[in-house]
Design a protein around this motif. Sequence first.
Motif, short mmCIF file in Angstrom:
data_model
loop_
_atom_site.label_atom_id
_atom_site.label_comp_id
_atom_site.label_asym_id
_atom_site.label_seq_id
_atom_site.Cartn_x
_atom_site.Cartn_y
_atom_site.Cartn_z
N ALA A 1 0.84 -1.20 0.00
CA ALA A 1 0.00 0.00 0.00
C ALA A 1 0.87 1.25 0.00
N ASP A 2 0.25 2.39 -0.35
CA ASP A 2 0.96 3.65 -0.28
C ASP A 2 0.72 4.32 1.07
N ARG A 3 -0.51 4.24 1.51
CA ARG A 3 -0.83 4.84 2.80
C ARG A 3 -1.69 3.86 3.58
N MET A 4 -1.47 3.84 4.90
CA MET A 4 -2.34 3.04 5.76
C MET A 4 -2.89 3.94 6.83
N SER A 5 -4.06 3.60 7.31
CA SER A 5 -4.60 4.39 8.40
C SER A 5 -5.34 3.52 9.39
N VAL A 6 -5.33 3.98 10.62
CA VAL A 6 -6.11 3.37 11.69
C VAL A 6 -6.95 4.49 12.24
N ASN A 7 -8.25 4.31 12.27
CA ASN A 7 -9.08 5.40 12.76
C ASN A 7 -9.11 5.42 14.28
N ILE A 8 -8.81 6.60 14.82
CA ILE A 8 -8.85 6.73 16.26
C ILE A 8 -10.30 6.93 16.72
N GLU A 9 -11.18 7.23 15.78
CA GLU A 9 -12.65 7.32 15.96
C GLU A 9 -13.11 8.43 16.88
N LEU A 10 -12.74 8.37 18.17
CA LEU A 10 -13.25 9.37 19.11
C LEU A 10 -12.08 9.97 19.89
N PRO A 11 -12.21 11.25 20.25
CA PRO A 11 -11.05 11.95 20.80
C PRO A 11 -10.69 11.59 22.24
N LYS B 1 -8.70 1.77 23.55
CA LYS B 1 -7.66 2.69 23.12
C LYS B 1 -6.43 1.90 22.68
N GLU B 2 -6.08 0.86 23.46
CA GLU B 2 -4.87 0.10 23.15
C GLU B 2 -4.98 -0.57 21.79
N SER B 3 -6.17 -1.14 21.52
CA SER B 3 -6.30 -1.88 20.26
C SER B 3 -6.13 -0.94 19.07
N ILE B 4 -6.40 0.36 19.26
CA ILE B 4 -6.24 1.30 18.16
C ILE B 4 -4.80 1.79 18.06
N LEU B 5 -4.21 2.07 19.23
CA LEU B 5 -2.86 2.63 19.22
C LEU B 5 -1.79 1.61 18.84
N LYS B 6 -2.10 0.31 19.09
CA LYS B 6 -1.10 -0.71 18.80
C LYS B 6 -0.73 -0.76 17.31
N PRO B 7 -1.73 -0.92 16.42
CA PRO B 7 -1.35 -0.94 14.99
C PRO B 7 -0.72 0.38 14.55
N MET B 8 -1.10 1.50 15.20
CA MET B 8 -0.51 2.78 14.84
C MET B 8 0.99 2.80 15.10
N SER B 9 1.37 2.30 16.29
CA SER B 9 2.80 2.34 16.58
C SER B 9 3.53 1.30 15.75
N LEU B 10 2.82 0.23 15.42
CA LEU B 10 3.41 -0.77 14.53
C LEU B 10 3.74 -0.15 13.17
N LEU B 11 2.78 0.62 12.64
CA LEU B 11 2.99 1.27 11.36
C LEU B 11 4.14 2.26 11.45
N LYS B 12 4.16 3.01 12.56
CA LYS B 12 5.22 4.01 12.71
C LYS B 12 6.58 3.34 12.67
N LYS B 13 6.71 2.24 13.43
CA LYS B 13 7.99 1.52 13.47
C LYS B 13 8.37 1.06 12.07
N GLY B 14 7.39 0.49 11.38
CA GLY B 14 7.64 -0.01 10.03
C GLY B 14 8.12 1.08 9.10
N ILE B 15 7.48 2.26 9.21
CA ILE B 15 7.82 3.37 8.31
C ILE B 15 9.24 3.84 8.58
N VAL B 16 9.57 4.02 9.87
CA VAL B 16 10.91 4.50 10.23
C VAL B 16 11.97 3.51 9.75
#
Lengths: 258, 433
Positions: free
Chosen positions: B169-179, B193-208
């Motif tokens: 993919a070119d871009r991936m996203s995980v919706n945080i849904e609510l603030p 919250k954890e289930s949403i933030l986990k894939p986010m940090s996974l993506l961040k690590k992958g990108i870096v």
Amino acid sequence: MLTAIFDGSLDGFLSVVYSCYYDKRPYDYVYEDGVYQQQLDSDYFYVPTEPARSVRVMEAIGKRVSQDAQTNVCYCCLANDKERFTSLLRYVRLGFKAGAAADNYLQDPHVLKVHKLVQYVLREAHLLTGFCRFKETKSGVYYASISPVNNALPILAEHFRERLMNQPWVIHDTARGIAAVYDCNDYRIDPVKNSPHVDCSDDEARFQELWRAFFDSVAIKERLNKDLQRNLIPLRFRKHVTEFQNNSPAFITQAPRL
Amino acid sequence: MYHYAESVNRVDQMEKLKILSAAAKYDVACTSSGVDRNATRGSLGSASACGICHTFAADGRCVSLLKILLTNVCVYDCRYCANRRSNDIPRAVFTPREIAELTINFYKRNYIEGLFLSSSVIRDANHTMEQIYETLKLLRGVYKFNGYIHIKAIPGADEGLIRAAGFLADRMSVNIELPSEESLNRLAPDKTKESILKPMSLLKKGIVQSREEVALFHSAPSFVPAGQSTQMIVGASPESDKKIIDLTESLYKRYSLKRVFFSAYTPVSDNPLLPSVKPPLLREHRLYQADWLLRFYGFSADEILKNPDENLSLNLDPKCHWALNNLNMFPVEINTADTRTLLRVPGIGARSAERILSARRVGSLTFENLKKLGIVLKRARYFITCQGKMYERISMDPEILEMKLTENKLGGAYKQLSLFDEPALLAEGASEG
């Protein structure tokens, strides 16, 4: 007063620049043949187009002014404005004096005009890279028609040569009667007299229908905003754009103003 | 695979497309920007870093990607979502091949810039992610599709699957849904919250990691080259704008997101926990303006709003609001101010600042010059001087300026003045701006 008349092409304009320096004629006005009005107090010179000279001028602009100036000259020639060549000549002459700094002289009306026209040309061409719609014909060639204000075809052809590299396509500028024809190898821009009869492939109607259905269902009805839509895709583009042609449901064509 | 008649298939596909694009329309992201990829012989398409809008829907939103759900069959029951399990709506499922075929045929006709594939959670997170991955493999491998693809990482899916999909993919996203976490617990009981933030940090690590690899070996495959984004719903829960902006800032900083999208809540259910009002479009717009200030204008969240319960002013844009609260920094002299200061003047954006900087190299600028350069003086004129002169005589009083700035708007800042409590009014005016 000196006025240069030429054929309106990029090479022609560069020949005018050449003539301006080598014939020692500092032209006050430059017009395309056929789109000017004779003035009593002006001398007219027809400047023939000579590719050999235009190449030299283009090189000189690149070396002594800047590469940006080169592209500005190319794009400005595509604009739809009678006075563009006059401004462009002043711009180039200022460039030979001031060098790369010429582009900073935005207080100069001619420099500003060149910049504005270039921006207009590029912006319209950019919009068309999105709004241009191809139809698949029986012969497998993809056909698109456009009628932009400026001559965006050369820029579009460059874009689609890359993007749709493996399919033959034709982009037809119906306003100017020219078309870019690509054969999976290279494209040519040629004059086209008549509007061609487009014989669509069997699948074409189905995909158009699917696309229209998609287009209608992605709009959120609670947020309907026709004015915004019209600002972003102006009406003049729409006659060539599939999703705005005929059988669109009522709420798309005649929505109330919110 | 398909044994039924072509005509049935056709009707069916049309219905499916309608259902699954209508279900995807609340996803805001439709950008196709952030990655430049040249076409190659034998493959279809390219990607352009500036992004290309292909059309604009009747709501004025840009359409650049074929935005669809793989399916709207969902095991979750999030109250704000139209696809929740308990909602009685028509359901459909696309096969990977159908999606690939649609994408390719739309792309060849230049309808779209690429694909945006999201999904409800069918069976479980892993199965859903697998189907998304299948689709990508088909598009990139079999159809040699080289255009833009944006997919959702399904929270709770296996890490290996998300990583594998990220390379296609070119871009991936995980919706945080609510603030906030409380709202999430209240309205989306199946998500944490954890289930949403986990894939986010996974993506961040992958990108870096992938950036480093690509820097070392040019041919290394790039992971989510256009970065990750997220979106949150505004107006379904009681958070203040300040909280939302703080969250946004920390998402940019901690997860190096490319974009945070906001979506004005559109009532999709009559659940008593949710407001049943018109979508707060102006609020959404103001949040985007604040988002731009964060990303391109060098503002910090604390500069935009100070108090934790404060909301953005609906009458004034956030930059004007900030300027009125910091009048000691104005007026700014156009001919000498640095870029950072110019960018902080209301009404002057990146492009105007660039033009001013270039034009003043060869001569001093006047208001006339600015107008000719196309600088909009509607708001800027109260905050700048040209060669030491103001545009007009006006007192630098926040209240008067606010009145001028909102003059032609309905519901502007006009106030009924009172004869008696003037000191209180002034004090209020200074804090409110």
